[in-house]
Write an enzyme that holds these catalytic residues in place. Structure first.
Site, PDB file in Angstrom:
ATOM      1  N   TYR A 182       0.628 -11.291   4.241  1.00  0.00           N
ATOM      2  CA  TYR A 182       0.153 -10.348   3.214  1.00  0.00           C
ATOM      3  C   TYR A 182      -1.261  -9.878   3.557  1.00  0.00           C
ATOM      4  CZ  TYR A 182      -2.043  -8.815  -1.143  1.00  0.00           C
ATOM      5  OH  TYR A 182      -2.766  -8.110  -2.073  1.00  0.00           O
ATOM      6  N   SER A 190      -7.982  -6.538  -0.324  1.00  0.00           N
ATOM      7  CA  SER A 190      -8.076  -7.857  -0.953  1.00  0.00           C
ATOM      8  C   SER A 190      -9.066  -8.736  -0.207  1.00  0.00           C
ATOM      9  CB  SER A 190      -6.678  -8.482  -0.894  1.00  0.00           C
ATOM     10  OG  SER A 190      -6.743  -9.865  -1.079  1.00  0.00           O
ATOM     11  N   LYS A 220      -2.960  -6.016   4.655  1.00  0.00           N
ATOM     12  CA  LYS A 220      -4.150  -5.352   4.093  1.00  0.00           C
ATOM     13  C   LYS A 220      -5.144  -5.009   5.211  1.00  0.00           C
ATOM     14  CE  LYS A 220      -2.907  -5.257  -0.153  1.00  0.00           C
ATOM     15  NZ  LYS A 220      -2.642  -3.999  -0.835  1.00  0.00           N
TER      16      LYS A 220
END
Ligand code: NAD
Ligand code: UDP
Length: 352
Positions: free
Chosen positions: A150, A126, A154
């Protein structure tokens, strides 16, 4: 039959579109999805769309023994790994849930794949890995410095994949695709974004307002340093995104990358403000969208814009669809989903 490709999260929003494009390109997708954020009916709709029977294992990527059985039964040349939790706000509230599912899950999955003989791994990353940068557009050489759990999951998974493929004797090659803001739906209107919980992203929220499930869209701030003051994002059509996966996988399996691990941005290189997205929906629907101006959302950045040139060079991919396409396909999908009762309060309503 073409090469078998394991697709984790293959019944989710992006994964389902990847499955369609894999089939169209002659690959045989093998879906692993534990349905934690997808409906079982997606599989039937995918079969209708692709006109072929598909293999789905209801398996959690943290379940080593079950994954081993899947790969023994159906050896796969490639792995497209999309299964993950993805809500930034929730990751701040419950970070360990995210590290467990996203990071621990990926470690188990990558290990089982490598031990089963390896191949090419395409990983869903992302733009969040860049964190709160104020320089645009963003290119792959910029530092990875995520600013929420989050995004950290990643970044960690990219590092784990890079280390795995660079280890002596590794049989796997790795590619990380850093998505900007996926939006839109398949133009068949058979699959699209179908959030189980309350969505956080602009497109599904606009849809909820448009269909009367929410009273108003709150615009999170109009005092950003952007042309109209609202947040600006590089929205990318989910079908363009899915096609990039297939092109990337093909290149990876053909040994077309110089490095054993590569990271590529997937964006269009064009960005739109919240007000521009809302206007595009209003044009498509032919009616105004109820909206209210609110405060900035904590953690939001003013602008996210991709430099997409590396993907163009490495895999020959550029986005083919624009904002009106994303809006039209989202709206068409919303119409179909409502017609089937997918979004009725009663969750047991029959899906097609
Ligand atoms: P999604 O929730 O629709 O799809 C994820 C799928 O993975 C779901 O079907 C879910 O049931 C499955 N899953 C989750 N945990 C699992 C587990 N432990 N075992 C097996 N299956 C599991 O989300 P999406 O929007 O399709 O996102 C796919 C990937 O793309 C994710 O990795 C996400 O982080 C990444 N991504 C998404 C966006 C976005 O805006 N949608 C942006 C950047 C990156
Ligand atoms: N946004 C908004 N109202 C909403 C949801 C989102 O104004 O109810 C804005 C948000 O502040 C950002 C843009 O829409 O500027 C895209 O938000 P989204 O959550 O879809 O993507 P992300 O912020 O994760 O890039």
């Amino acid at each position: 039959m073409g090469k078998k490709i394991l697709v984790t999260g293959g019944l989710g929003y992006i994964g389902s579109h990847v499955v369609v494009e894999l089939c169209a390109a002659g690959y045989e997708p093998v879906i692993v999805d534990n349905l934690s954020n997808a409906r079982a009916s997606v599989l039937e709709r995918l079969e209708r769309l692709t006109q072929q029977s598909l293999t789905h294992y209801d398996v959690d990527i943290r379940n080593r023994a079950a994954l081993e059985t899947v790969l023994e039964r159906t050896p796969c040349a490639g792995l497209i790994h999309l299964a993950a939790f993805k809500a930034v706000g929730e990751s701040v509230e419950a970070p360990l849930k995210y590290y467990d599912n996203n990071v621990a899950g990926s470690v188990t999955l990558f290990d089982v794949f490598e031990r089963a003989g390896g191949g090419g791994i395409v990983f869903s990353s992302s733009a969040m890995v860049y964190g709160d940068v104020k320089v645009f557009p963003l290119h792959e050489g910029m530092p990875v410095q995520p600013n929420n759990p989050y995004g950290s999951t990643k970044a960690m998974m990219e590092q784990i994949l890079a280390d795995l493929v660079n280890a002596p004797g590794a049989k796997t090659l790795g590619l990380s695709l850093r998505y900007f803001n996926p939006a839109g739906a398949h133009d068949s209107a058979l699959i699209g974004e179908d959030p189980k919980d309350r969505p956080n992203n602009l497109f599904p929220i606009v849809v909820q307002v448009a269909v009367g499930q929410r009273e108003t869209l709150t615009i999170f701030g109009d005092d950003y340093d952007t042309p109209d003051g609202t947040g600006v994002r590089d929205y990318i059509h989910v079908v363009d995104l899915a096609q990039a996966h297939v092109m990337a996988l093909r290149e990876l399996l053909n040994g077309g990358f110089e490095q054993r691990f590569t990271a590529l941005n997937l964006g269009t290189g064009t960005a739109y403000s919240v007000r521009e997205v809302v206007s595009a929906f209003e044009r498509e629907m032919g009616q105004p969208l109820p909206q209210t101006l609110g405060a900035r959302r904590s953690g939001d950045v003013a602008t996210l814009l991709a430099d997409p040139r590396a993907a163009a060079q490495a895999i020959g991919w550029t986005a083919q669809r624009d904002l009106p396409d994303m809006v039209r396909d989202t709206w068409r999908w919303a119409g179909a989903a409502r017609q089937w009762g997918l979004w009725d309060d009663d969750d047991s309503a029959a899906a097609p």
